[in-house]
Design a protein around this motif. Structure first.
Motif, PDB file in Angstrom:
ATOM      1  N   TYR A  26       0.839  -1.207   0.000  1.00 25.22           N
ATOM      2  CA  TYR A  26       0.000   0.000   0.000  1.00 25.22           C
ATOM      3  C   TYR A  26       0.871   1.253   0.000  1.00 25.22           C
ATOM      4  CZ  TYR A  26      -3.482   3.451   1.366  1.00 25.22           C
ATOM      5  OH  TYR A  26      -4.284   4.568   1.394  1.00 25.22           O
ATOM      6  N   ARG A  27       1.878   1.284   0.845  1.00 29.09           N
ATOM      7  CA  ARG A  27       2.757   2.458   0.925  1.00 29.09           C
ATOM      8  C   ARG A  27       3.512   2.679  -0.387  1.00 29.09           C
ATOM      9  NH1 ARG A  27       4.206   4.541   5.878  1.00 29.09           N
ATOM     10  NH2 ARG A  27       6.316   4.934   5.103  1.00 29.09           N
ATOM     11  N   ARG A  28       3.883   1.579  -1.044  1.00 30.44           N
ATOM     12  CA  ARG A  28       4.647   1.705  -2.281  1.00 30.44           C
ATOM     13  C   ARG A  28       3.789   2.216  -3.442  1.00 30.44           C
ATOM     14  NH1 ARG A  28       9.450  -0.170  -4.198  1.00 30.44           N
ATOM     15  NH2 ARG A  28       9.616  -0.596  -6.422  1.00 30.44           N
ATOM     16  N   LEU A  29       2.531   1.800  -3.474  1.00 35.45           N
ATOM     17  CA  LEU A  29       1.662   2.152  -4.602  1.00 35.45           C
ATOM     18  C   LEU A  29       0.754   3.352  -4.333  1.00 35.45           C
ATOM     19  CD1 LEU A  29       0.480  -1.398  -5.790  1.00 35.45           C
ATOM     20  CD2 LEU A  29       2.454  -0.071  -6.554  1.00 35.45           C
ATOM     21  N   ARG A  30       0.740   3.829  -3.102  1.00 34.76           N
ATOM     22  CA  ARG A  30      -0.213   4.874  -2.721  1.00 34.76           C
ATOM     23  C   ARG A  30      -0.067   6.130  -3.576  1.00 34.76           C
ATOM     24  NH1 ARG A  30       0.369   8.963   1.099  1.00 34.76           N
ATOM     25  NH2 ARG A  30       2.338   8.019   1.756  1.00 34.76           N
ATOM     26  N   ARG A  31       1.133   6.600  -3.761  1.00 40.11           N
ATOM     27  CA  ARG A  31       1.324   7.842  -4.515  1.00 40.11           C
ATOM     28  C   ARG A  31       1.182   7.665  -6.021  1.00 40.11           C
ATOM     29  NH1 ARG A  31       5.959  11.486  -1.455  1.00 40.11           N
ATOM     30  NH2 ARG A  31       4.775  11.784   0.498  1.00 40.11           N
ATOM     31  N   PRO A  32       1.870   6.684  -6.629  1.00 38.31           N
ATOM     32  CA  PRO A  32       1.718   6.564  -8.090  1.00 38.31           C
ATOM     33  C   PRO A  32       0.297   6.245  -8.534  1.00 38.31           C
ATOM     34  CG  PRO A  32       2.960   4.711  -7.208  1.00 38.31           C
ATOM     35  CD  PRO A  32       2.875   5.732  -6.117  1.00 38.31           C
ATOM     36  N   THR A  40      -9.464   1.151   0.592  1.00 43.84           N
ATOM     37  CA  THR A  40      -8.800   0.070   1.334  1.00 43.84           C
ATOM     38  C   THR A  40      -9.607  -0.323   2.565  1.00 43.84           C
ATOM     39  OG1 THR A  40      -6.658   0.895   0.573  1.00 43.84           O
ATOM     40  CG2 THR A  40      -6.654  -0.624   2.438  1.00 43.84           C
ATOM     41  N   ILE A  41     -10.142   0.660   3.265  1.00 46.02           N
ATOM     42  CA  ILE A  41     -10.976   0.376   4.436  1.00 46.02           C
ATOM     43  C   ILE A  41     -12.216  -0.414   4.025  1.00 46.02           C
ATOM     44  CG2 ILE A  41     -12.416   1.408   6.238  1.00 46.02           C
ATOM     45  CD1 ILE A  41      -9.420   1.553   6.765  1.00 46.02           C
ATOM     46  N   ALA A  42     -12.774  -0.092   2.856  1.00 42.64           N
ATOM     47  CA  ALA A  42     -13.937  -0.837   2.362  1.00 42.64           C
ATOM     48  C   ALA A  42     -13.579  -2.308   2.153  1.00 42.64           C
ATOM     49  CB  ALA A  42     -14.445  -0.224   1.053  1.00 42.64           C
ATOM     50  N   GLY A 122      -8.390  -4.083  -3.218  1.00 44.33           N
ATOM     51  CA  GLY A 122      -7.815  -5.427  -3.165  1.00 44.33           C
ATOM     52  C   GLY A 122      -6.768  -5.573  -2.086  1.00 44.33           C
ATOM     53  N   ILE A 123      -5.955  -4.518  -1.876  1.00 43.45           N
ATOM     54  CA  ILE A 123      -4.963  -4.574  -0.810  1.00 43.45           C
ATOM     55  C   ILE A 123      -5.661  -4.649   0.542  1.00 43.45           C
ATOM     56  CG2 ILE A 123      -3.168  -3.231   0.371  1.00 43.45           C
ATOM     57  CD1 ILE A 123      -2.292  -2.225  -2.396  1.00 43.45           C
ATOM     58  N   GLY A 124      -6.781  -3.924   0.689  1.00 45.44           N
ATOM     59  CA  GLY A 124      -7.529  -3.997   1.942  1.00 45.44           C
ATOM     60  C   GLY A 124      -8.172  -5.354   2.152  1.00 45.44           C
ATOM     61  N   HIS A 125      -8.833  -5.869   1.121  1.00 40.90           N
ATOM     62  CA  HIS A 125      -9.510  -7.166   1.196  1.00 40.90           C
ATOM     63  C   HIS A 125      -8.492  -8.283   1.411  1.00 40.90           C
ATOM     64  CE1 HIS A 125     -13.249  -9.504  -0.105  1.00 40.90           C
ATOM     65  NE2 HIS A 125     -12.340 -10.425   0.164  1.00 40.90           N
ATOM     66  N   GLY A 126      -7.446  -8.286   0.578  1.00 39.92           N
ATOM     67  CA  GLY A 126      -6.425  -9.314   0.700  1.00 39.92           C
ATOM     68  C   GLY A 126      -5.611  -9.172   1.973  1.00 39.92           C
ATOM     69  N   GLY A 127      -5.364  -7.921   2.394  1.00 45.36           N
ATOM     70  CA  GLY A 127      -4.630  -7.704   3.627  1.00 45.36           C
ATOM     71  C   GLY A 127      -5.400  -8.186   4.845  1.00 45.36           C
ATOM     72  N   ALA A 128      -6.720  -7.959   4.832  1.00 43.84           N
ATOM     73  CA  ALA A 128      -7.548  -8.450   5.933  1.00 43.84           C
ATOM     74  C   ALA A 128      -7.509  -9.969   5.991  1.00 43.84           C
ATOM     75  CB  ALA A 128      -8.991  -7.960   5.757  1.00 43.84           C
ATOM     76  N   GLU A 129      -7.555 -10.624   4.829  1.00 41.22           N
ATOM     77  CA  GLU A 129      -7.461 -12.083   4.800  1.00 41.22           C
ATOM     78  C   GLU A 129      -6.104 -12.539   5.329  1.00 41.22           C
ATOM     79  OE1 GLU A 129      -8.555 -15.576   1.675  1.00 41.22           O
ATOM     80  OE2 GLU A 129      -7.106 -14.087   0.982  1.00 41.22           O
ATOM     81  N   ALA A 130      -5.036 -11.843   4.914  1.00 42.88           N
ATOM     82  CA  ALA A 130      -3.691 -12.207   5.375  1.00 42.88           C
ATOM     83  C   ALA A 130      -3.594 -12.137   6.895  1.00 42.88           C
ATOM     84  CB  ALA A 130      -2.654 -11.288   4.731  1.00 42.88           C
ATOM     85  N   TRP A 131      -4.231 -11.139   7.485  1.00 40.90           N
ATOM     86  CA  TRP A 131      -4.163 -10.979   8.936  1.00 40.90           C
ATOM     87  C   TRP A 131      -5.103 -11.925   9.665  1.00 40.90           C
ATOM     88  CZ3 TRP A 131      -1.554  -8.081  12.655  1.00 40.90           C
ATOM     89  CH2 TRP A 131      -0.511  -7.291  12.155  1.00 40.90           C
ATOM     90  N   PHE A 132      -6.368 -11.990   9.231  1.00 39.44           N
ATOM     91  CA  PHE A 132      -7.350 -12.811   9.948  1.00 39.44           C
ATOM     92  C   PHE A 132      -7.067 -14.304   9.788  1.00 39.44           C
ATOM     93  CE2 PHE A 132     -10.159  -8.991   9.568  1.00 39.44           C
ATOM     94  CZ  PHE A 132     -10.361  -8.796  10.927  1.00 39.44           C
TER      95      PHE A 132
END
Length: 269
Positions: A26-32, A40-42, A122-132
């Motif tokens: 997320y940090r890497r792609l946020r600006r470009p 992401t929160i969604a 996708g980063i939010g959805h996939g990140g939530a899966e990675a954590w949960f």
């Protein structure tokens, strides 16, 4: 019961890798890509609701509480079909609803795809899966391993049945550096798939194609088939992981080639 220090180190490193993968991407792609943090929160919210609440409740009812369906799903073929479809239906319906809302907020349902929203979601959805599904579970096993090495595990599990305690000991006995590597590969592949499915859904929603929902459900179900076959004892884990890693590499290459930052420029206007 004793877990080797090298295994604990490998499990810890693999868990940290999976934990920081969505954050660093997320940090890497946020600006470009001009990400909107609300996208992401969604994604996080949809996974939390539809996968950890609705899907688990449905699994609990059909696999355990309802005797008729539980008996029917003991059939390996029936279980594979159900296992492949349930996650696809729950997650993709949630993804579709969220992206329709995000598209309305942006005031655009057609035109050139803005992959910014699909990637951020996708980063939010996939990140939530990675954590949960990944990080929190592995932290629990690392905690159990530390207790086992101290000789305090059985006392900590005193409120569980003997079968459950034996199962915990059996899983701890099987932990190894290879297990840590497999865990990292599986979670990374799943993360890539979630981003790819999100971009696919976002492009379909922007194009105004209602058919994108059944298409996404079908694609998601097909991705889940090998995992369901492993759970049903129809495929070995090594074959499933090799397939997932191969597919994830292909998906990552396609995403890299088709999602260009210039497609997000319109969002900044």
């Amino acid at each position: 019961m004793h877990v080797e220090p090298v295994t604990l180190v490998c499990l810890s490193l693999a868990t940290l890798f999976v934990a920081f993968l969505p954050i660093s991407l997320y940090r890497r792609l946020r600006r470009p890509f001009l990400f909107d943090w609300r996208d992401t929160i969604a994604g996080i919210a949809v996974f939390a609701l539809f996968a950890t609440v609705i899907e688990r409740a449905l699994n609990g009812f059909l696999l355990h509480d309802n005797a008729r369906s539980a008996d029917f799903l003991t059939n390996p073929i029936a279980f594979v079909i159900y296992g492949a479809l349930v996650a696809g239906v729950c997650e993709e319906v949630g993804r579709y609803i969220a992206m329709r809302m995000l598209a309305r907020r942006g005031g655009r349902l057609s035109g050139s795809p803005q992959d910014s929203t699909g990637l951020a979601y996708g980063i939010g959805h996939g990140g939530a899966e990675a954590w949960f599904v990944g990080v929190l579970v592995q932290l629990q096993w690392i905690f159990f391993a530390v207790l086992a090495n101290r000789g305090d595990l059985d006392g900590h599990l005193s409120n569980l049945t003997m079968d459950s305690v034996l199962r915990v000991h059996l899983i701890l006995a099987e932990l190894s550096p290879l297990h840590a590597g497999v865990f990292a590969l599986e979670r990374t592949a799943a993360f890539v798939f979630q981003i790819a499915l999100s971009v696919l859904m976002w492009r379909g929603v922007q194009a105004g194609r209602k058919s994108i929902l059944p298409i996404a459900i079908l694609v998601h179900a097909l991705i889940d088939v090998p995992a369901a076959m492993f759970q049903a004892g129809l495929l070995p884990l090594v074959a499933v992981d090799a397939l997932y890693v191969s597919l994830a590499i292909v998906a990552a290459i396609v995403l890299f080639k088709t999602c260009a930052p210039r497609r997000s420029e319109a969002r900044a206007a």
